[in-house]
Design a protein around this motif. Structure first.
Motif, PDB file in Angstrom:
ATOM      1  N   ALA A 535    -149.298 -22.526  -1.012  1.00  0.00           N
ATOM      2  CA  ALA A 535    -147.923 -22.441  -1.496  1.00  0.00           C
ATOM      3  C   ALA A 535    -147.084 -23.575  -0.910  1.00  0.00           C
ATOM      4  O   ALA A 535    -147.266 -23.965   0.249  1.00  0.00           O
ATOM      5  CB  ALA A 535    -147.315 -21.092  -1.123  1.00  0.00           C
ATOM      6  N   VAL A 536    -146.191 -24.101  -1.720  1.00  0.00           N
ATOM      7  CA  VAL A 536    -145.335 -25.208  -1.264  1.00  0.00           C
ATOM      8  C   VAL A 536    -143.912 -24.729  -1.036  1.00  0.00           C
ATOM      9  O   VAL A 536    -142.989 -25.530  -0.976  1.00  0.00           O
ATOM     10  CB  VAL A 536    -145.355 -26.361  -2.288  1.00  0.00           C
ATOM     11  CG1 VAL A 536    -146.730 -26.981  -2.372  1.00  0.00           C
ATOM     12  CG2 VAL A 536    -144.902 -25.863  -3.671  1.00  0.00           C
ATOM     13  N   ASP A 537    -143.729 -23.424  -0.906  1.00  0.00           N
ATOM     14  CA  ASP A 537    -142.401 -22.878  -0.661  1.00  0.00           C
ATOM     15  C   ASP A 537    -141.970 -23.166   0.771  1.00  0.00           C
ATOM     16  O   ASP A 537    -142.791 -23.240   1.684  1.00  0.00           O
ATOM     17  CB  ASP A 537    -142.397 -21.362  -0.896  1.00  0.00           C
ATOM     18  CG  ASP A 537    -142.984 -20.994  -2.253  1.00  0.00           C
ATOM     19  OD1 ASP A 537    -142.685 -21.707  -3.218  1.00  0.00           O
ATOM     20  OD2 ASP A 537    -143.731 -20.005  -2.331  1.00  0.00           O
ATOM     21  N   GLY A 538    -140.661 -23.290   0.969  1.00  0.00           N
ATOM     22  CA  GLY A 538    -140.143 -23.488   2.306  1.00  0.00           C
ATOM     23  C   GLY A 538    -140.206 -24.940   2.751  1.00  0.00           C
ATOM     24  O   GLY A 538    -140.629 -25.840   2.021  1.00  0.00           O
ATOM     25  N   ILE A 539    -139.798 -25.162   3.990  1.00  0.00           N
ATOM     26  CA  ILE A 539    -139.726 -26.505   4.571  1.00  0.00           C
ATOM     27  C   ILE A 539    -140.841 -26.640   5.604  1.00  0.00           C
ATOM     28  O   ILE A 539    -140.895 -25.861   6.560  1.00  0.00           O
ATOM     29  CB  ILE A 539    -138.362 -26.731   5.232  1.00  0.00           C
ATOM     30  CG1 ILE A 539    -137.232 -26.504   4.221  1.00  0.00           C
ATOM     31  CG2 ILE A 539    -138.272 -28.131   5.831  1.00  0.00           C
ATOM     32  CD1 ILE A 539    -135.853 -26.506   4.836  1.00  0.00           C
ATOM     33  N   PRO A 540    -141.733 -27.608   5.461  1.00  0.00           N
ATOM     34  CA  PRO A 540    -142.826 -27.753   6.433  1.00  0.00           C
ATOM     35  C   PRO A 540    -142.327 -28.222   7.791  1.00  0.00           C
ATOM     36  O   PRO A 540    -141.414 -29.048   7.886  1.00  0.00           O
ATOM     37  CB  PRO A 540    -143.739 -28.797   5.787  1.00  0.00           C
ATOM     38  CG  PRO A 540    -142.872 -29.539   4.836  1.00  0.00           C
ATOM     39  CD  PRO A 540    -141.831 -28.578   4.357  1.00  0.00           C
ATOM     40  N   VAL A 541    -142.918 -27.668   8.858  1.00  0.00           N
ATOM     41  CA  VAL A 541    -142.637 -28.103  10.227  1.00  0.00           C
ATOM     42  C   VAL A 541    -143.864 -28.902  10.686  1.00  0.00           C
ATOM     43  O   VAL A 541    -144.711 -28.417  11.420  1.00  0.00           O
ATOM     44  CB  VAL A 541    -142.378 -26.900  11.157  1.00  0.00           C
ATOM     45  CG1 VAL A 541    -141.816 -27.373  12.492  1.00  0.00           C
ATOM     46  CG2 VAL A 541    -141.419 -25.915  10.518  1.00  0.00           C
ATOM     47  N   ASN A 542    -143.950 -30.146  10.229  1.00  0.00           N
ATOM     48  CA  ASN A 542    -145.183 -30.910  10.381  1.00  0.00           C
ATOM     49  C   ASN A 542    -145.096 -32.039  11.397  1.00  0.00           C
ATOM     50  O   ASN A 542    -145.897 -32.964  11.378  1.00  0.00           O
ATOM     51  CB  ASN A 542    -145.620 -31.477   9.032  1.00  0.00           C
ATOM     52  CG  ASN A 542    -144.492 -32.236   8.343  1.00  0.00           C
ATOM     53  OD1 ASN A 542    -143.498 -32.592   8.974  1.00  0.00           O
ATOM     54  ND2 ASN A 542    -144.645 -32.466   7.051  1.00  0.00           N
ATOM     55  N   SER A 543    -144.110 -31.981  12.295  1.00  0.00           N
ATOM     56  CA  SER A 543    -144.000 -33.025  13.312  1.00  0.00           C
ATOM     57  C   SER A 543    -143.140 -32.527  14.461  1.00  0.00           C
ATOM     58  O   SER A 543    -142.390 -31.544  14.329  1.00  0.00           O
ATOM     59  CB  SER A 543    -143.385 -34.293  12.719  1.00  0.00           C
ATOM     60  OG  SER A 543    -142.032 -34.054  12.325  1.00  0.00           O
ATOM     61  N   ILE A 544    -143.233 -33.240  15.581  1.00  0.00           N
ATOM     62  CA  ILE A 544    -142.385 -32.929  16.737  1.00  0.00           C
ATOM     63  C   ILE A 544    -140.926 -33.144  16.381  1.00  0.00           C
ATOM     64  O   ILE A 544    -140.043 -32.371  16.799  1.00  0.00           O
ATOM     65  CB  ILE A 544    -142.790 -33.803  17.941  1.00  0.00           C
ATOM     66  CG1 ILE A 544    -144.207 -33.450  18.397  1.00  0.00           C
ATOM     67  CG2 ILE A 544    -141.801 -33.612  19.088  1.00  0.00           C
ATOM     68  CD1 ILE A 544    -144.344 -32.035  18.921  1.00  0.00           C
ATOM     69  N   PHE A 545    -140.637 -34.179  15.599  1.00  0.00           N
ATOM     70  CA  PHE A 545    -139.261 -34.453  15.201  1.00  0.00           C
ATOM     71  C   PHE A 545    -138.662 -33.261  14.455  1.00  0.00           C
ATOM     72  O   PHE A 545    -137.519 -32.855  14.717  1.00  0.00           O
ATOM     73  CB  PHE A 545    -139.219 -35.707  14.328  1.00  0.00           C
ATOM     74  CG  PHE A 545    -137.865 -35.989  13.737  1.00  0.00           C
ATOM     75  CD1 PHE A 545    -136.817 -36.457  14.536  1.00  0.00           C
ATOM     76  CD2 PHE A 545    -137.617 -35.780  12.391  1.00  0.00           C
ATOM     77  CE1 PHE A 545    -135.570 -36.715  13.994  1.00  0.00           C
ATOM     78  CE2 PHE A 545    -136.372 -36.028  11.844  1.00  0.00           C
ATOM     79  CZ  PHE A 545    -135.348 -36.499  12.641  1.00  0.00           C
ATOM     80  N   ARG A 546    -139.416 -32.697  13.552  1.00  0.00           N
ATOM     81  CA  ARG A 546    -138.892 -31.549  12.799  1.00  0.00           C
ATOM     82  C   ARG A 546    -138.712 -30.335  13.699  1.00  0.00           C
ATOM     83  O   ARG A 546    -137.778 -29.552  13.500  1.00  0.00           O
ATOM     84  CB  ARG A 546    -139.840 -31.217  11.642  1.00  0.00           C
ATOM     85  CG  ARG A 546    -139.862 -32.307  10.571  1.00  0.00           C
ATOM     86  CD  ARG A 546    -140.328 -31.788   9.233  1.00  0.00           C
ATOM     87  NE  ARG A 546    -140.166 -32.788   8.189  1.00  0.00           N
ATOM     88  CZ  ARG A 546    -140.034 -32.516   6.896  1.00  0.00           C
ATOM     89  NH1 ARG A 546    -140.046 -31.260   6.484  1.00  0.00           N
ATOM     90  NH2 ARG A 546    -139.906 -33.475   6.017  1.00  0.00           N
ATOM     91  N   ARG A 547    -139.560 -30.175  14.654  1.00  0.00           N
ATOM     92  CA  ARG A 547    -139.383 -29.068  15.599  1.00  0.00           C
ATOM     93  C   ARG A 547    -138.085 -29.237  16.378  1.00  0.00           C
ATOM     94  O   ARG A 547    -137.342 -28.271  16.609  1.00  0.00           O
ATOM     95  CB  ARG A 547    -140.573 -28.982  16.550  1.00  0.00           C
ATOM     96  CG  ARG A 547    -141.865 -28.595  15.870  1.00  0.00           C
ATOM     97  CD  ARG A 547    -143.036 -28.536  16.830  1.00  0.00           C
ATOM     98  NE  ARG A 547    -142.967 -27.374  17.714  1.00  0.00           N
ATOM     99  CZ  ARG A 547    -144.028 -26.782  18.243  1.00  0.00           C
ATOM    100  NH1 ARG A 547    -145.241 -27.242  17.988  1.00  0.00           N
ATOM    101  NH2 ARG A 547    -143.898 -25.751  19.033  1.00  0.00           N
ATOM    102  N   ASP A 567    -147.772 -24.292  13.684  1.00  0.00           N
ATOM    103  CA  ASP A 567    -148.899 -25.159  13.345  1.00  0.00           C
ATOM    104  C   ASP A 567    -148.372 -26.287  12.457  1.00  0.00           C
ATOM    105  O   ASP A 567    -147.855 -26.037  11.362  1.00  0.00           O
ATOM    106  CB  ASP A 567    -149.968 -24.352  12.602  1.00  0.00           C
ATOM    107  CG  ASP A 567    -151.247 -25.154  12.373  1.00  0.00           C
ATOM    108  OD1 ASP A 567    -151.170 -26.394  12.334  1.00  0.00           O
ATOM    109  OD2 ASP A 567    -152.308 -24.524  12.211  1.00  0.00           O
ATOM    110  N   HIS A 568    -148.510 -27.522  12.911  1.00  0.00           N
ATOM    111  CA  HIS A 568    -147.971 -28.646  12.158  1.00  0.00           C
ATOM    112  C   HIS A 568    -148.638 -28.825  10.799  1.00  0.00           C
ATOM    113  O   HIS A 568    -148.075 -29.479   9.912  1.00  0.00           O
ATOM    114  CB  HIS A 568    -148.107 -29.938  12.966  1.00  0.00           C
ATOM    115  CG  HIS A 568    -147.193 -29.985  14.143  1.00  0.00           C
ATOM    116  ND1 HIS A 568    -147.155 -31.044  15.019  1.00  0.00           N
ATOM    117  CD2 HIS A 568    -146.267 -29.111  14.589  1.00  0.00           C
ATOM    118  CE1 HIS A 568    -146.262 -30.807  15.960  1.00  0.00           C
ATOM    119  NE2 HIS A 568    -145.715 -29.624  15.723  1.00  0.00           N
ATOM    120  N   ASP A 569    -149.797 -28.266  10.627  1.00  0.00           N
ATOM    121  CA  ASP A 569    -150.503 -28.430   9.355  1.00  0.00           C
ATOM    122  C   ASP A 569    -150.122 -27.379   8.321  1.00  0.00           C
ATOM    123  O   ASP A 569    -150.279 -27.609   7.118  1.00  0.00           O
ATOM    124  CB  ASP A 569    -152.024 -28.360   9.584  1.00  0.00           C
ATOM    125  CG  ASP A 569    -152.526 -29.513  10.437  1.00  0.00           C
ATOM    126  OD1 ASP A 569    -151.945 -30.616  10.335  1.00  0.00           O
ATOM    127  OD2 ASP A 569    -153.488 -29.304  11.203  1.00  0.00           O
TER     128      ASP A 569
END
Length: 944
Positions: A535-547, A567-569
């Motif tokens: 699913a592509v819903d929501g905003i991915p948390v895929n990096s330290i910057f986004r965290r 989990d960044h993936d």
């Protein structure tokens, strides 16, 4: 021993500290805004609507730069040109920067006005005075007014800076001056910068005064009968308001020239010789002309206009009436005379009516008092401990179908579906898992891991047929229990509710590492749910910057920065989880009706939000407030708007599982067409899916504004009749809600009489008066009805019908009772029910046994051109807080019957009147503890 007194710090020392802390404040505000800005861009991108975000940002950035540079330069340049103090010259840069940043921020908030200015089109209609297209007033004037206000502010800033700089220059150059005269002060403080700013200020005010001529078209003239818009005195004759505005603008231009000339003379002479007399004479002469014109205008109004009303105002009253009806989309209401037949119908005829068979005896809505309540209802609120007037289905669902303490039902809605080829109406509610912001720090939401990672979603909806109950007076269920069980395959859907009305200011994470979401409890344990990884819903948390950004955005710093669950993936964050906030964040220009409702479409649960385009600049249309403060059904309030034009133009759907948002245009409205040009990505290019189109409902707040606020007066089409208010209507009243424990008499009181609300039902077109239905035959139509009574009386005057099914959506009927014909209204029908002494005794018995008696909504049902009133009566036992319908009251042609089923109450209409003292054969009262909540044979709607 001498005492050393503390010395006052040098201004330079104070300035350095002030400068440091102000720049620190600006930096803190900037840093605080960065996470919101970045997350906002991710949010739009996650929904595939990033172009909307960047369109807004480009316009906001442009306005910010223009506002900041203009305000900064107008503050800094005059100071640096005139000031001699090094400290003041240095401070001018800082002060100009601060003012510029603030001004840029203010101007950027007007980005919608400038987007409309650049992309606005025509309405295809012109105003009757200046003959401009309506689009000029809606799209062009607001931005130009903002520009003129901004220029006025720049002139004030520049003038103030010029005076401060000149004062510093004089103070440094001449420190031994004696106290000068006023003119000498003015002369020495004057400079070309000040003169320029004064002239700019004056010319800007003259332009604003001239543009006030267009304000006449929306002026409040209620005292004259032209409730809004230009009247006779405004336009006709030499001494008119229009000419007075022109004269005032010319006088202001002349005064600018006079004041500018005086300042130039004083600055050149240093104020030593005063000023010539002729500029003052010219200035006073100009003011005298303006005053004389104003006095003549007042005299003309009192001598020639007011004594000749209303005839002198008739053309302008007609303009106002026509514009108001057009602005509120009431010019196409079809008025049908409704005269009930001379003789009544038999019970068999009434029972054969599809409208009666589908009568919504279970209410698909919840009614609350406004907060704070009116004084006459205060005692009621104190006794009940709640502002809810009527909501038995919400109480039933909460008692029977909440099933777990962490779930909650917030509202009840009426929906309809086509099942096995037949259209049916249902009462529906969503089983939500409220957020911390809604229910507070509950045990299962106390910790971040529980609230954000485990307890992430509600589970399914509950649905009951609106026209059926069982033998005990309780609803039947089409969808019920956990996990949800449906009686028909059409209602088998993805039950998980990640987006709902109760999820305000909350977020959740899905696809976390080493932890699964709680789905629902079982008898032995619980089941867990894994959000689909594809699913592509929501905003991915895929990096330290986004965290880091989400840590700052949510204020949960340690959770996002150090949690091993992320989990960044795979992990995604879901924000803006209420339908109203989700839709409003994308399209803030829309007014959103504050009662979204859930329905089933394509095996998913969807939320529907009604969106309206609005303006308050429609010429001659009366202004009203859109938004009902008594509407307590929405968790998230929508700010009220003053409007004089609106269109039910947009329907928004929000997927309760994934949060996908779709905007559908349903009206050819100039405002929504303009926004479609601004945001090509916003509206769907594909037709609305059939399951969605079949769930459209007319916005209740818009319906209320149209008819309860506007049409009740503006249905009068003759200007003389309108001026004299000969046929003013009022929304009908009814007796609804709890009679209460301790009330030993059954009757209406001020505590129990409330305004009638528009209600939905399946309406058979054959039951409407002749001429109402353009199509012969046809299936029942989903419609919203609202009755009106004559002002000051209780007899029925009109029944307004809004059709809501595809093909007839938005069609409006006014079924009007001819004046002089008596037809009882809902409150009079309630009074007839009150007068039934036998039923009164039964209710008194219930109350004495400790039960709460709740009078249901009085249904007004058109039946074969006639009118039938139906009112269910609920009781709630002390032993079991579960409302059940125990009696049905039917009022038809002045006769009242009551029975334990609606069919039987209607059949009693064919039985002759009872003899005095003869009682109905009513069931003996049994306490709820004895009855129990069992389900027995259903009492279906009346059948032929």
């Amino acid at each position: 021993m001498s005492t050393v007194l503390p010395a006052i710090p040098h201004p330079a020392t104070l300035w350095r500290s002030l400068c440091y802390w102000l720049w620190a404040l600006f930096l803190i505000l900037l840093v605080a805004a960065v996470p919101d800005f970045i997350v906002d861009s991710w949010f739009f991108d996650s929904l595939g609507k990033s172009e909307i975000f960047w369109t807004n940002l480009r316009m906001q950035a442009l306005l910010f730069v223009v506002g900041a540079l203009s305000a900064g330069l107008f503050t800094t340049v005059p100071l640096r040109r005139s000031a001699r103090s090094p400290l003041l010259r240095t401070a001018s840069v800082h002060v100009g920067s601060w003012i510029g940043l603030f001004a840029g921020w203010l101007l950027s908030g007007h980005y919608q006005e400038f987007l409309l200015l650049l992309h606005g089109g025509d309405f295809g209609r012109t105003d009757p005075v200046f003959h401009h297209d309506i689009g000029f007033y809606v799209f062009t004037l607001p931005a130009w007014r903002t520009i003129l206000i901004g220029v006025t502010g720049l002139a004030i800033l520049g003038g103030a800076s010029a005076v401060v700089g000149r004062y510093d220059q004089i103070k440094v150059r001449e420190t031994d001056l004696v106290e000068p005269s006023l003119w000498r002060k003015v002369g020495r403080l004057s400079s070309m910068s000040l003169v320029t700013c004064v002239v700019l200020f004056g010319l800007t005010q003259a332009v604003r005064t001239y543009l006030a001529r267009y304000g006449l078209l929306v002026a409040n003239n209620e005292a004259s009968g032209v409730r809004s818009g230009a009247e006779f005195l405004d336009l006709e004759g030499f001494f008119s308001t229009l000419n007075f505005i022109t004269v005032s603008a010319m006088v202001e231009v002349g005064l600018v020239a006079v004041v500018g000339g005086i300042l130039v003379h004083l600055s050149r002479r240093g104020g030593t010789r005063g000023t010539p007399r002729w500029p003052w004479r010219v200035g006073f002469a100009l003011l005298g002309v303006e005053l004389l014109f104003f006095v003549s205008l007042v005299v003309r109004d009192h001598v020639f206009v007011s004594p000749n009303e209303p005839n002198i105002q008739l053309p302008y009253i007609q303009r106002h009436m026509d514009a108001t009806l057009a602005g509120y989309r009431l010019d196409e209401v079809r008025t049908i005379p409704w005269l009930p037949p001379a003789t009544g119908h038999t019970a068999q005829t009434i029972l054969s009516s599809a409208t009666v068979q589908n009568a919504p005896i279970l209410p698909g809505w919840v009614s609350h008092l406004e907060s704070p309540p009116d004084i006459q209802h205060f005692e009621r609120v104190q006794a009940a401990g709640s502002t809810m007037i009527y909501g038995p289905m919400l109480q039933i669902f909460a008692q029977e179908q909440q099933l777990r303490p962490y779930y909650k039902f917030l509202s009840v809605d009426g929906v309809r579906y086509r099942v096995d080829g037949e259209k049916r109406m249902y009462v529906s509610a969503v089983r939500e898992l409220p957020s911390r912001a809604f229910v507070g720090p509950q045990e299962w939401l106390r910790y971040w891991g529980s609230a954000a990672l485990m307890y992430t979603h509600g589970l399914g909806l509950v649905m009951s047929p609106a026209n059926q109950i069982d033998a005990e007076g309780s609803p039947l269920y089409e969808v019920q229990d956990i996990p949800p069980k449906a009686t028909h395959s059409a209602f088998a859907v993805e039950p998980r509710i990640y987006f709902g009305e109760s999820l305000k200011d909350d977020y959740v994470l899905t696809n976390v590492r080493g932890l699964q979401e709680f789905d629902h409890a079982t008898r032995q344990s619980r089941t867990e749910f894994v959000y689909p990884q594809d699913a592509v819903d929501g905003i991915p948390v895929n990096s330290i910057f986004r965290r880091v950004i989400f840590a700052l955005y949510t204020k949960d710093l340690t959770a996002f920065l150090f949690s091993r669950f992320i989990d960044h993936d795979r992990t995604r964050v879901h924000i803006h989880r209420t339908p109203l906030r989700r839709a409003g964040r994308i399209a803030p220009f829309l007014f959103l009706d504050s009662n979204p409702y859930a329905f089933i479409a394509g095996k998913r649960i969807e939320w529907m939000v009604n969106g309206l385009t609005t303006t308050d600049q429609y010429p001659y249309a009366f202004r009203e407030v859109l938004g009902d403060k008594a509407d307590e059904r929405a968790v998230e309030k929508i700010q009220e708007r003053t409007v004089n034009y609106a269109e039910d133009a947009v329907k928004v759907t929000v997927d309760a599982f994934g949060g996908n948002v779709h905007f559908y245009r349903i009206a050819d409205d100039p405002i929504v067409a303009t926004w479609a040009r601004i945001y090509p990505q916003l509206f769907e290019t594909q037709p609305m899916p059939t399951p969605v189109a079949e769930q459209l409902t007319y916005p209740l707040q818009w319906f209320h504004l149209q008819f309860d606020d506007i049409y009740k007066r503006y249905h009068q089409r003759d200007p003389i009749e309108f001026y004299n208010v000969e046929d003013l209507w009022d929304d009908a009243d009814e007796v609804v809600g709890s009679i209460g424990r301790g009330f030993t008499e059954f009757g209406t009181t001020d505590q129990m009489t409330f305004s009638y609300e528009g209600f939905n039902l399946l309406l058979d077109p054959a039951d409407l008066p002749e001429g109402s239905n353009p199509e012969a035959g046809g299936e029942p139509q989903f419609a919203m009805l609202m009755p009106f009574t004559a002002d000051g009386t209780r007899n029925l005057r009109s029944l307004v019908v809004a059709f809501q099914d595809p093909g007839r959506y938005g069609e409006l009927l006014n079924l009007r009772i001819p004046q002089g014909v008596f037809v009882p209204g809902p409150e009079q029908a309630d009074a007839m029910i009150d007068e039934d002494s036998q039923v009164n005794q039964q209710i008194t018995l219930w109350v004495r046994h400790g039960s709460e008696v709740v009078r249901g909504h009085t249904l007004l049902l058109p039946v074969a051109g006639d009118i039938l009133y139906v009112e269910p009566l609920w009781i709630v036992s002390l032993q079991n807080q579960l409302p059940q319908i125990k009696l049905f009251s039917v009022v038809y042609r002045g006769r009242t019957t009551m029975a334990t089923s609606l069919q039987e109450a209607i059949r009693l209409l064919d039985i002759p009147e009872r003899e005095e003292g003869e009682a109905y054969q009513l069931p003996w009262f049994r306490a709820e503890a004895e009855v129990g909540p069992t389900r027995r044979t259903p009492q279906e709607a009346p059948q032929p």
